[in-house]
Write a protein that holds these residues in place. Structure first.
Motif, PDB file in Angstrom:
ATOM      1  N   TRP A  48       0.853  -1.198   0.000  1.00  0.00           N
ATOM      2  CA  TRP A  48       0.000   0.000   0.000  1.00  0.00           C
ATOM      3  C   TRP A  48       0.883   1.240   0.000  1.00  0.00           C
ATOM      4  O   TRP A  48       1.722   1.413   0.878  1.00  0.00           O
ATOM      5  CB  TRP A  48      -0.934  -0.017   1.215  1.00  0.00           C
ATOM      6  N   ARG A  49       0.702   2.074  -1.022  1.00  0.00           N
ATOM      7  CA  ARG A  49       1.527   3.269  -1.200  1.00  0.00           C
ATOM      8  C   ARG A  49       0.728   4.528  -0.869  1.00  0.00           C
ATOM      9  O   ARG A  49      -0.485   4.582  -1.049  1.00  0.00           O
ATOM     10  CB  ARG A  49       2.023   3.353  -2.646  1.00  0.00           C
ATOM     11  N   PRO A  50       1.409   5.584  -0.398  1.00  0.00           N
ATOM     12  CA  PRO A  50       0.715   6.776   0.098  1.00  0.00           C
ATOM     13  C   PRO A  50       0.276   7.752  -0.983  1.00  0.00           C
ATOM     14  O   PRO A  50       0.877   7.860  -2.046  1.00  0.00           O
ATOM     15  CB  PRO A  50       1.760   7.416   1.011  1.00  0.00           C
ATOM     16  N   PHE A  51      -0.789   8.477  -0.652  1.00  0.00           N
ATOM     17  CA  PHE A  51      -1.313   9.541  -1.501  1.00  0.00           C
ATOM     18  C   PHE A  51      -2.019  10.529  -0.583  1.00  0.00           C
ATOM     19  O   PHE A  51      -2.635  10.138   0.400  1.00  0.00           O
ATOM     20  CB  PHE A  51      -2.300   8.984  -2.525  1.00  0.00           C
ATOM     21  N   GLU A  52      -1.942  11.818  -0.906  1.00  0.00           N
ATOM     22  CA  GLU A  52      -2.606  12.836  -0.094  1.00  0.00           C
ATOM     23  C   GLU A  52      -3.789  13.428  -0.849  1.00  0.00           C
ATOM     24  O   GLU A  52      -3.621  14.166  -1.816  1.00  0.00           O
ATOM     25  CB  GLU A  52      -1.630  13.951   0.269  1.00  0.00           C
ATOM     26  N   LEU A  53      -4.991  13.099  -0.389  1.00  0.00           N
ATOM     27  CA  LEU A  53      -6.179  13.713  -0.962  1.00  0.00           C
ATOM     28  C   LEU A  53      -6.287  15.173  -0.547  1.00  0.00           C
ATOM     29  O   LEU A  53      -6.808  16.008  -1.289  1.00  0.00           O
ATOM     30  CB  LEU A  53      -7.434  12.965  -0.508  1.00  0.00           C
ATOM     31  N   ASN A  54      -5.805  15.472   0.662  1.00  0.00           N
ATOM     32  CA  ASN A  54      -5.906  16.825   1.211  1.00  0.00           C
ATOM     33  C   ASN A  54      -4.527  17.309   1.650  1.00  0.00           C
ATOM     34  O   ASN A  54      -4.235  17.362   2.845  1.00  0.00           O
ATOM     35  CB  ASN A  54      -6.865  16.833   2.410  1.00  0.00           C
ATOM     36  N   PRO A  55      -3.651  17.659   0.698  1.00  0.00           N
ATOM     37  CA  PRO A  55      -2.270  18.024   1.063  1.00  0.00           C
ATOM     38  C   PRO A  55      -2.159  19.258   1.947  1.00  0.00           C
ATOM     39  O   PRO A  55      -1.141  19.442   2.616  1.00  0.00           O
ATOM     40  CB  PRO A  55      -1.603  18.247  -0.300  1.00  0.00           C
ATOM     41  N   ASP A  56      -3.196  20.101   1.964  1.00  0.00           N
ATOM     42  CA  ASP A  56      -3.148  21.324   2.770  1.00  0.00           C
ATOM     43  C   ASP A  56      -3.903  21.179   4.094  1.00  0.00           C
ATOM     44  O   ASP A  56      -4.145  22.174   4.783  1.00  0.00           O
ATOM     45  CB  ASP A  56      -3.737  22.505   1.981  1.00  0.00           C
ATOM     46  N   MET A  57      -4.269  19.945   4.442  1.00  0.00           N
ATOM     47  CA  MET A  57      -5.017  19.714   5.676  1.00  0.00           C
ATOM     48  C   MET A  57      -4.180  20.079   6.903  1.00  0.00           C
ATOM     49  O   MET A  57      -3.029  19.659   7.014  1.00  0.00           O
ATOM     50  CB  MET A  57      -5.425  18.242   5.749  1.00  0.00           C
ATOM     51  N   PRO A  58      -4.720  20.869   7.840  1.00  0.00           N
ATOM     52  CA  PRO A  58      -3.983  21.166   9.081  1.00  0.00           C
ATOM     53  C   PRO A  58      -3.641  19.871   9.827  1.00  0.00           C
ATOM     54  O   PRO A  58      -4.357  18.880   9.719  1.00  0.00           O
ATOM     55  CB  PRO A  58      -4.975  22.019   9.878  1.00  0.00           C
ATOM     56  N   ILE A  59      -2.572  19.907  10.587  1.00  0.00           N
ATOM     57  CA  ILE A  59      -2.131  18.737  11.335  1.00  0.00           C
ATOM     58  C   ILE A  59      -3.243  18.202  12.237  1.00  0.00           C
ATOM     59  O   ILE A  59      -3.419  16.986  12.390  1.00  0.00           O
ATOM     60  CB  ILE A  59      -0.888  19.071  12.179  1.00  0.00           C
ATOM     61  N   SER A  60      -4.012  19.108  12.823  1.00  0.00           N
ATOM     62  CA  SER A  60      -5.074  18.697  13.744  1.00  0.00           C
ATOM     63  C   SER A  60      -6.363  18.290  13.041  1.00  0.00           C
ATOM     64  O   SER A  60      -7.332  17.882  13.685  1.00  0.00           O
ATOM     65  CB  SER A  60      -5.382  19.838  14.726  1.00  0.00           C
ATOM     66  N   GLY A  61      -6.377  18.368  11.694  1.00  0.00           N
ATOM     67  CA  GLY A  61      -7.600  18.069  10.972  1.00  0.00           C
ATOM     68  C   GLY A  61      -8.586  19.223  11.063  1.00  0.00           C
ATOM     69  O   GLY A  61      -8.274  20.286  11.611  1.00  0.00           O
ATOM     70  N   VAL A  62      -9.791  19.008  10.517  1.00  0.00           N
ATOM     71  CA  VAL A  62     -10.817  20.056  10.553  1.00  0.00           C
ATOM     72  C   VAL A  62     -12.172  19.427  10.844  1.00  0.00           C
ATOM     73  O   VAL A  62     -12.373  18.223  10.654  1.00  0.00           O
ATOM     74  CB  VAL A  62     -10.886  20.834   9.216  1.00  0.00           C
ATOM     75  N   ASP A  63     -13.091  20.258  11.281  1.00  0.00           N
ATOM     76  CA  ASP A  63     -14.462  19.807  11.486  1.00  0.00           C
ATOM     77  C   ASP A  63     -15.020  19.279  10.171  1.00  0.00           C
ATOM     78  O   ASP A  63     -14.951  19.954   9.137  1.00  0.00           O
ATOM     79  CB  ASP A  63     -15.307  20.974  11.992  1.00  0.00           C
ATOM     80  N   ARG A  64     -15.563  18.058  10.203  1.00  0.00           N
ATOM     81  CA  ARG A  64     -15.974  17.401   8.964  1.00  0.00           C
ATOM     82  C   ARG A  64     -17.131  18.130   8.276  1.00  0.00           C
ATOM     83  O   ARG A  64     -17.137  18.274   7.047  1.00  0.00           O
ATOM     84  CB  ARG A  64     -16.378  15.952   9.233  1.00  0.00           C
ATOM     85  N   VAL A  65     -18.098  18.595   9.044  1.00  0.00           N
ATOM     86  CA  VAL A  65     -19.242  19.285   8.441  1.00  0.00           C
ATOM     87  C   VAL A  65     -18.780  20.546   7.721  1.00  0.00           C
ATOM     88  O   VAL A  65     -19.143  20.793   6.556  1.00  0.00           O
ATOM     89  CB  VAL A  65     -20.304  19.628   9.505  1.00  0.00           C
ATOM     90  N   SER A  66     -17.949  21.335   8.386  1.00  0.00           N
ATOM     91  CA  SER A  66     -17.458  22.575   7.773  1.00  0.00           C
ATOM     92  C   SER A  66     -16.629  22.287   6.534  1.00  0.00           C
ATOM     93  O   SER A  66     -16.781  22.943   5.497  1.00  0.00           O
ATOM     94  CB  SER A  66     -16.621  23.362   8.791  1.00  0.00           C
ATOM     95  N   TYR A  67     -15.741  21.307   6.660  1.00  0.00           N
ATOM     96  CA  TYR A  67     -14.847  20.987   5.550  1.00  0.00           C
ATOM     97  C   TYR A  67     -15.623  20.519   4.319  1.00  0.00           C
ATOM     98  O   TYR A  67     -15.408  21.004   3.204  1.00  0.00           O
ATOM     99  CB  TYR A  67     -13.856  19.905   5.980  1.00  0.00           C
ATOM    100  N   ARG A  68     -16.540  19.564   4.525  1.00  0.00           N
ATOM    101  CA  ARG A  68     -17.252  19.004   3.375  1.00  0.00           C
ATOM    102  C   ARG A  68     -18.315  19.954   2.830  1.00  0.00           C
ATOM    103  O   ARG A  68     -18.636  19.908   1.645  1.00  0.00           O
ATOM    104  CB  ARG A  68     -17.835  17.646   3.747  1.00  0.00           C
ATOM    105  N   THR A  69     -18.849  20.812   3.665  1.00  0.00           N
ATOM    106  CA  THR A  69     -19.780  21.829   3.173  1.00  0.00           C
ATOM    107  C   THR A  69     -19.065  22.765   2.218  1.00  0.00           C
ATOM    108  O   THR A  69     -19.577  23.104   1.144  1.00  0.00           O
ATOM    109  CB  THR A  69     -20.383  22.622   4.346  1.00  0.00           C
ATOM    110  N   GLN A  70     -17.852  23.164   2.604  1.00  0.00           N
ATOM    111  CA  GLN A  70     -17.066  24.039   1.741  1.00  0.00           C
ATOM    112  C   GLN A  70     -16.627  23.312   0.479  1.00  0.00           C
ATOM    113  O   GLN A  70     -16.671  23.871  -0.625  1.00  0.00           O
ATOM    114  CB  GLN A  70     -15.846  24.554   2.492  1.00  0.00           C
ATOM    115  N   LYS A  71     -16.230  22.049   0.615  1.00  0.00           N
ATOM    116  CA  LYS A  71     -15.707  21.302  -0.526  1.00  0.00           C
ATOM    117  C   LYS A  71     -16.782  20.998  -1.567  1.00  0.00           C
ATOM    118  O   LYS A  71     -16.535  21.088  -2.780  1.00  0.00           O
ATOM    119  CB  LYS A  71     -15.076  19.993  -0.030  1.00  0.00           C
TER     120      LYS A  71
END
Length: 219
Positions: A48-71
């Motif tokens: 299994w090799r790595p890939f970043e779907l969200n390369p600019d994601m903060p280290i602590s992550g983000v609130d899922r509702v806010s993130y996906r609403t914006q996306k």
């Protein structure tokens, strides 16, 4: 007759990609199918090799509702996409629990854990445990403490994993592998590569997957 060396089957994926989880289930079924009197699994060394779907994601992550609403433009659109994923998951035995998922995590540390697990020949178990933890239990796979728990559940030594995750070991290797995926013009996951060549992308069905493998092996 000497048994031929297995081919390198690399799956480029991100642990927070639901279609990668579905593809993993399909892969297990595909590799159990017969090919020239043997199981397909005997032909491959899976990594299994790595890939970043969200390369600019903060280290602590983000609130899922806010993130996906914006996306996706709206939370309703996000929920509709989740419903599609849940329906596809149900067909392969995955019970997606989007209601338990409160954060979209940064998955870099999880990718490092997968790298470490590969050195102990426990990569498949750890990848499975990470998918299960995030998608069916709603655990935050961006947190080091959670990753250590998951690793221990998959058979790795917790203290060794904690020490590894608190170090910089493997960081450059992960970055190099991600750059290799970019150089291969991989822009989406899951992507399946056989001996360094892309053979298909997406969470295709087990029989279709097996057909791709069979055609690639005949080349």
């Amino acid at each position: 007759m000497q048994t031929p060396e297995p081919h390198d089957l690399n799956i480029v994926s991100d642990i927070i990609c639901p279609w990668c989880y579905i593809a993993k289930k399909q892969l297990a079924s595909a590799l159990a199918l017969g090919f020239e009197t043997t199981q397909l699994a005997s032909h491959f060394d899976v990594t299994w090799r790595p890939f970043e779907l969200n390369p600019d994601m903060p280290i602590s992550g983000v609130d899922r509702v806010s993130y996906r609403t914006q996306k996706f433009g709206s939370w309703e659109r996000s929920q509709a996409l989740d419903a599609d994923v849940a329906a596809a998951g149900k067909r392969v035995g995955i019970n997606f629990r989007h209601d338990l998922m409160t954060r979209t995590p940064n998955s870099f540390q999880a990718r490092r854990l997968i790298l470490l697990a590969g050195r102990d020949d426990r990569q498949n178990a750890v990848v499975d445990a990470l998918f299960k933890a995030y998608f069916t239990e709603g655990r935050n796979v961006g947190e080091t403490s959670v990753l250590v728990e998951i690793a221990a559940e998959a058979g790795l030594d917790a203290e060794r994993v904690l020490k590894f995750l608190h170090s910089n070991v493997g960081v450059d290797e992960i970055r190099s592998q991600e750059q290799s995926a970019m150089n291969a013009e991989i822009s989406g996951v899951p992507t399946f590569m056989l001996d360094g060549e892309v053979i298909f992308s997406g969470a295709v069905g087990a029989e279709a997957m097996a057909t791709y493998f069979q055609k690639a092996l005949k080349k």
